[in-house]
Enzyme design. Structure first.
Site, PDB file in Angstrom:
ATOM      1  N   LYS A 278       5.799 -26.580   8.190  1.00 19.79           N
ATOM      2  CA  LYS A 278       6.094 -25.557   6.960  1.00 19.79           C
ATOM      3  C   LYS A 278       5.440 -24.265   7.238  1.00 19.79           C
ATOM      4  O   LYS A 278       5.976 -23.242   6.653  1.00 19.79           O
ATOM      5  CB  LYS A 278       5.314 -26.198   5.702  1.00 19.79           C
ATOM      6  CG  LYS A 278       5.916 -27.601   5.110  1.00 19.79           C
ATOM      7  CD  LYS A 278       5.053 -28.348   4.200  1.00 19.79           C
ATOM      8  CE  LYS A 278       5.356 -29.883   4.325  1.00 19.79           C
ATOM      9  NZ  LYS A 278       4.234 -30.584   3.674  1.00 19.79           N
TER      10      LYS A 278
ATOM     11  N   THR B 185       2.332 -31.898   9.124  1.00 15.84           N
ATOM     12  CA  THR B 185       3.736 -31.709   8.861  1.00 15.84           C
ATOM     13  C   THR B 185       3.399 -30.264   8.238  1.00 15.84           C
ATOM     14  O   THR B 185       4.410 -29.394   8.120  1.00 15.84           O
ATOM     15  CB  THR B 185       4.318 -32.339   7.737  1.00 15.84           C
ATOM     16  OG1 THR B 185       2.843 -32.943   6.738  1.00 15.84           O
ATOM     17  CG2 THR B 185       4.677 -33.701   8.385  1.00 15.84           C
TER      18      THR B 185
ATOM     19  N   LYS C 265      -5.023 -28.514   3.951  1.00 13.49           N
ATOM     20  CA  LYS C 265      -5.064 -29.821   4.234  1.00 13.49           C
ATOM     21  C   LYS C 265      -6.067 -30.600   3.906  1.00 13.49           C
ATOM     22  O   LYS C 265      -7.140 -30.119   3.231  1.00 13.49           O
ATOM     23  CB  LYS C 265      -4.844 -30.074   5.870  1.00 13.49           C
ATOM     24  CG  LYS C 265      -6.073 -29.347   6.664  1.00 13.49           C
ATOM     25  CD  LYS C 265      -5.743 -29.380   8.311  1.00 13.49           C
ATOM     26  CE  LYS C 265      -4.736 -28.565   8.859  1.00 13.49           C
ATOM     27  NZ  LYS C 265      -3.765 -29.031   9.367  1.00 13.49           N
ATOM     28  N   ARG C 266      -5.901 -31.881   3.579  1.00 13.96           N
ATOM     29  CA  ARG C 266      -7.120 -32.762   3.295  1.00 13.96           C
ATOM     30  C   ARG C 266      -8.443 -32.300   4.129  1.00 13.96           C
ATOM     31  O   ARG C 266      -8.324 -32.012   5.267  1.00 13.96           O
ATOM     32  CB  ARG C 266      -6.851 -34.241   3.557  1.00 13.96           C
ATOM     33  CG  ARG C 266      -5.839 -34.806   2.415  1.00 13.96           C
ATOM     34  CD  ARG C 266      -6.461 -34.749   1.203  1.00 13.96           C
ATOM     35  NE  ARG C 266      -7.527 -35.538   0.728  1.00 13.96           N
ATOM     36  CZ  ARG C 266      -7.404 -36.754   0.008  1.00 13.96           C
ATOM     37  NH1 ARG C 266      -6.274 -37.018  -0.435  1.00 13.96           N
ATOM     38  NH2 ARG C 266      -8.651 -37.599   0.105  1.00 13.96           N
TER      39      ARG C 266
ATOM     40  N   LYS D 196     -10.198 -32.629  11.472  1.00 15.36           N
ATOM     41  CA  LYS D 196      -9.391 -31.471  11.095  1.00 15.36           C
ATOM     42  C   LYS D 196     -10.230 -30.195  11.481  1.00 15.36           C
ATOM     43  O   LYS D 196      -9.504 -29.173  11.411  1.00 15.36           O
ATOM     44  CB  LYS D 196      -8.666 -31.582   9.743  1.00 15.36           C
ATOM     45  CG  LYS D 196      -7.672 -32.942   9.451  1.00 15.36           C
ATOM     46  CD  LYS D 196      -7.137 -32.783   8.178  1.00 15.36           C
ATOM     47  CE  LYS D 196      -6.336 -34.253   7.740  1.00 15.36           C
ATOM     48  NZ  LYS D 196      -4.902 -34.072   8.258  1.00 15.36           N
TER      49      LYS D 196
ATOM     50  N   HIS E 119       1.118 -44.026  11.405  1.00 21.74           N
ATOM     51  CA  HIS E 119       0.642 -42.562  11.158  1.00 21.74           C
ATOM     52  C   HIS E 119      -0.640 -42.180  11.717  1.00 21.74           C
ATOM     53  O   HIS E 119      -1.373 -41.274  11.335  1.00 21.74           O
ATOM     54  CB  HIS E 119       0.790 -42.509   9.561  1.00 21.74           C
ATOM     55  CG  HIS E 119       2.205 -42.574   9.043  1.00 21.74           C
ATOM     56  ND1 HIS E 119       2.941 -41.494   8.892  1.00 21.74           N
ATOM     57  CD2 HIS E 119       2.749 -43.684   8.578  1.00 21.74           C
ATOM     58  CE1 HIS E 119       4.045 -41.779   8.360  1.00 21.74           C
ATOM     59  NE2 HIS E 119       3.949 -43.024   8.294  1.00 21.74           N
TER      60      HIS E 119
END
Ligand code: 26Q
Length: 844
Positions: free
Chosen positions: A677, A673, A565-566, A571, A374
């Site tokens: 969504k 992911t 998200k985290r 990110k 991952h």
């Protein structure tokens, strides 16, 4: 008794059993019954939580016959079962999902109304099992849903953490961590199975001996023994009889071990032993990358993996299996390297405990395991200091050495005199302090390795697993992640579900590619109007939640621009912030600036020890404090940090987004992911060419996706040329102004030091290339704003996003795993009538 003649004369009245009947009146009675007999309460004193529990048990009762029938079916020795090994399962609340999968949601709702209650309020009561950090744990949960829905025999094995991921509060703009006490009011979804407990050894030493048959053998003399107790939760498929098991292990002290045999008379020592044992499953590590040298973490991993493998071997032997054929009974999937110690543990169980020859055991092991990677981030590859590893798992270290010896002997023959190869492929990292490389153990011990999106799998082959790819060109494959439409559409977006089902029928729920049929309706203005109404209603619901949780009033007519998200530097939440500040600056320069109003919504937890991530949260809340209060802005910008982002909250977030922020540095996000969504729920994506964004863009069409930023190649070239972030800042007036605004203390009550570490890092090193991508991002956001002005066009794009997301169902992912990796088939479950069966038992 009535005469048979009489029965024949009457129309048959089906009397429903209180525990299985699905009629509204039966459900209502069952809720009242469970309130009395399980909660021990009557309506006058029952709390909302009592009613939640009564309802949860009512729904659970209706699962049980399916669950038991499923377990019985899997007892057949010719059934091959998937064992999904994961240190995290981020299930989210069960009640609503189970009601939907059972097909009784509307009747439950009615029964609750007739009990004088409100289903929404009861669903809100459920404490979610937050047994995961983020993407990896949630993926495991989506896969459990799809496995059951596709009627594939499966068991999820993991850890029953007493404390899951912490609850997040925002205090003075900073994250505060609160212990997650998800079990405090009891968990109606699990059943403990103490009769299936197993023992797990730790530490001590090994010794050799010769057995009766004259074989040389190794015995592990542990210093500590811990008992693993399984807690089972049913995972029901959608409208099928299959209810698979999620089996999570709790650690306890084996009473007999210390209380009687070893510590006679040492009562306090024994009690201490109990406390030490229970530590193994006490708390989830809240980091989504490895923490160096935490012995307890390795202990957790080994604990649950040993429990799982012992459990599988017991099942296999109990159903007449033969260990040489273990891989024909179980396909074991390693969710990242967290359970990779399983490779050595299965070898130990087969060789030491069950006396198989090494070669045979190794063959079985390799055929049993497969490994999902991952991450590409080098710092996120798990490795354990050799000394720590050997102290905790002395026998496993020997086994790792032996695997390595045989493996490197082969490599030496294959690549004569290539010392680089040897040191790069070795299970042991010897470049400095010595480490066991868990990814190497997983790769060597598995017959398949997969990445989680096309780009990610390609990069795996080219970078971190390059040598393995050369060695076994067929071993690495791609299985792009997916999400379950049951939770991420049917449960969380009932309005859109209803509109879609009225339009194209309900087959899409299990055949997501059916959403294609919506494409034709994108041209239908009445349909578009309905589509917009759904989005609007969802936005109103989120606006209400934001008001409740933060006190900030947001306008549901503004564009909801969301990043959840985290919190991680890769990110790039802070790139989003730079855009917000840029818009703010433009407004300050031109108070009449005409721009569509935007509400920026953030959510996500930072690892408690990740200083920079916590500073990013403080930056978001600080910018919000200033922007939200500035009268010049006149509601054209709002910035919200929604605290405690978790599965439950996220179910309100995805359906109400207009714009989804997927802005990681190219090459850093394995898949994502959340991106799926959002798009499934009709949001447009602004994103980079990273992870699954690339495939989403291919699916929905480049014209319905807002692309910006450097590609992986572009980043590499810039890196090679010598990246100087400060130059980008100096040459870009808007960027310079945004940075200066932060630097000046404008958002920090004049404190120029607060955000200094963040700015210094951006200007000096900027390892995630925010400044390089800034201009492209700003221009892309400009186009987003322009597009949003044309509501009809925007709606068309929104519909096409949903319509073209069929590929990203976790059902598709699971079919690929089943076919390319596990070699398993669906095994439908026949329902038996246990009520009748029980009646027979009673007579006996
Ligand atoms: C490892 C060792 C010690 C302590 C913690 C850990 C640890 C825990 C969690 C390491 C990694 C994680 C989680 C990783 C994760 O969530 N990765 C995400 O996986 C998703 C599902 O494949 C992808 O979509 C995301 O891109 C990826 O970041």
């Amino acid at each position: 008794m009535t005469s048979s003649k009489n029965i024949d004369a009457q129309p048959t009245v089906q009397i429903e059993d209180d525990r299985t009947g699905l009629g509204i009146e039966t459900l209502r009675r069952a809720i009242a019954d469970n309130l009395f007999y399980i909660q021990g309460k009557f309506p006058e004193i029952a709390t909302l939580n009592d009613y939640y529990m009564a309802l949860a048990y009512t729904v659970r009762d209706r699962l049980l016959q399916r669950w038991i029938a499923t377990v019985q079916t899997y007892m057949q020795p010719d059934v091959k079962v998937v064992a999904y090994l994961s240190a995290e399962f981020l299930e989210g609340p069960h009640l609503g999902n189970n009601a939907i999968n059972l097909g009784i949601y509307d009747r439950v709702k009615q029964a609750v109304i007739e009990s004088g209650l409100d289903l929404e309020a009861l669903l809100e009561q459920e404490e979610e099992p937050g047994l995961g950090n983020g993407g990896l744990g949630r993926l495991a949960a989506c896969y459990m849903d799809s496995l059951a829905t596709l009627e594939i025999p499966a068991i999820g094995y993991g850890i029953r953490y007493e404390f899951g991921i912490f609850d997040q509060e925002i205090r003075d703009g900073w994250q505060a961590e609160i212990t997650d006490k998800w079990l405090q009011f009891g968990n109606p979804w699990e059943i403990p199975r103490p009769e299936s407990s197993v023992l797990v050894n730790f530490a001590g030493y090994t010794e050799t001996y010769t057995d009766e048959a004259g074989h040389y053998r190794v015995r592990w003399v542990p210093h500590q023994v811990v008992k693993g107790i399984p807690y089972d939760t049913p995972i029901l498929g959608y409208r099928v009889n299959t209810a698979n098991t999620l089996r999570l292990w709790k650690a306890e002290a084996p009473e007999s071990f210390d209380f009687n045999a070893f510590n006679v008379g040492n009562y306090y020592g024994a009690v201490n032993q109990k406390v030490v044992s229970e530590n193994f499953t006490k708390v989830l590590y809240p980091n989504d990358e490895p923490v160096q040298g935490k012995q307890l973490r390795l202990g957790q991993q080994y604990f649950f993996v040993s429990c799982a493998l012992q459990d599988m071997i017991r099942i296999h032997l109990a159903t007449g299996g033969d260990l040489e054929r273990f891989h024909e009974r179980f396909a074991v999937q390693l969710n990242d390297t967290h359970p990779a110690i399983g490779v050595a543990e299965l070898m130990r169980l087969l060789v030491d405990e069950h006396h198989l020859d090494w070669e045979l055991a190794w063959d079985v092991t390799q055929k049993t395991f497969a490994y999902t990677n991952h991450t590409l981030l080098p710092e996120a590859l798990e490795k354990w200091p050799l000394s720590l590893f050997g102290r905790l798992l002395p026998r496993h270290l020997e086994i790792v050495y032996e695997i390595n010896r045989r493996f490197l002997d082969w490599i030496r023959v294959k690549y004569i005199n290539d010392m680089g190869k040897l040191s790069r492929l070795s299970l042991i990292d010897e470049s400095g302090e010595r480490y066991v490389r868990m990814a190497h153990l997983a790769c060597i011990g598995s017959h398949r390795i997969n990445g989680v999106a096309a780009l990610h799998s390609e990069l795996l082959e080219q970078t971190v697993l390059q040598d393995f790819h050369e060695l076994w060109p067929e071993k690495i494959i791609n299985v792009t992640n997916g999400v379950t439409p049951r939770r991420w559409m049917v449960l969380s977006n009932p309005r859109l579900t209803d509109l879609i089902t009225r339009t194209i029928g309900d087959r899409w729920i299990v055949h997501l590619e059916d959403l294609k049929k919506l494409e034709a309706f994108a041209a239908d203005s009445a349909f578009r109007a309905e589509w917009r109404q759904v989005k609007q209603a969802n936005k109103q619901a989120l606006a209400q939640r934001i008001l409740d949780r933060t006190g900030i009033a947001v306008n549901p007519d503004s564009m909801f621009d969301i990043q959840v998200k985290r919190i991680h530097e890769y990110k790039r939440q802070h790139l989003n912030v730079l855009h917000i500040i840029t818009l703010y600056n433009r407004l300050k320069h031109n108070l009449d600036l005409d721009m569509p109003a935007r509400t920026f919504i953030f959510g996500g937890k930072a690892a408690p020890g990740y200083f920079m991530a916590k500073l990013v949260i403080k930056l978001i809340t600080s910018v919000g404090d200033v922007v939200n209060r500035d009268p010049d802005v006149r509601d054209r910008l709002k910035v919200v940090f929604l605290p405690d982002y978790n599965v439950k909250n996220s179910q309100l977030v995805y359906p109400s987004a207009d714009l989804s922020e997927q802005i990681s540095t190219a090459g850093k996000e394995a898949s994502g992911t959340g991106n799926m969504k959002f798009s499934l729920n009709g949001a447009l994506t602004i994103g980079t060419l990273d992870g699954a964004n690339i495939e989403i863009r291919e699916s929905v069409g480049a014209e319905n996706f807002c692309l910006f930023g450097l590609s992986v190649e572009g980043i590499a070239q810039l890196q090679d040329r010598g990246y100087c972030p400060r130059h980008y800042c100096d040459r870009n007036p808007e960027l310079k102004e945004a940075v200066a605004r932060i630097e000046s203390g404008y958002f920090s009550h004049g404190d120029r030091d607060l955000f200094r570490p963040l700015l210094d890092k951006l200007l000096d090193r900027d390892p995630y290339f925010l400044l390089a991508d800034y201009q492209s991002y700003i221009e892309c956001q400009e186009q987003v704003s322009q597009a949003y002005r044309d509501a009809e066009h925007w709606t068309r794009m929104s519909i096409l996003n949903t319509a073209r997301m069929g590929k990203f169902s976790s059902d598709r992912s699971i079919r690929e795993y089943a076919e390319k990796i596990w070699q398993v088939q669906p095994v439908p479950v026949q329902l038996q009538n246990y009520v009748q069966a029980n009646a027979v038992l009673n007579v006996r």
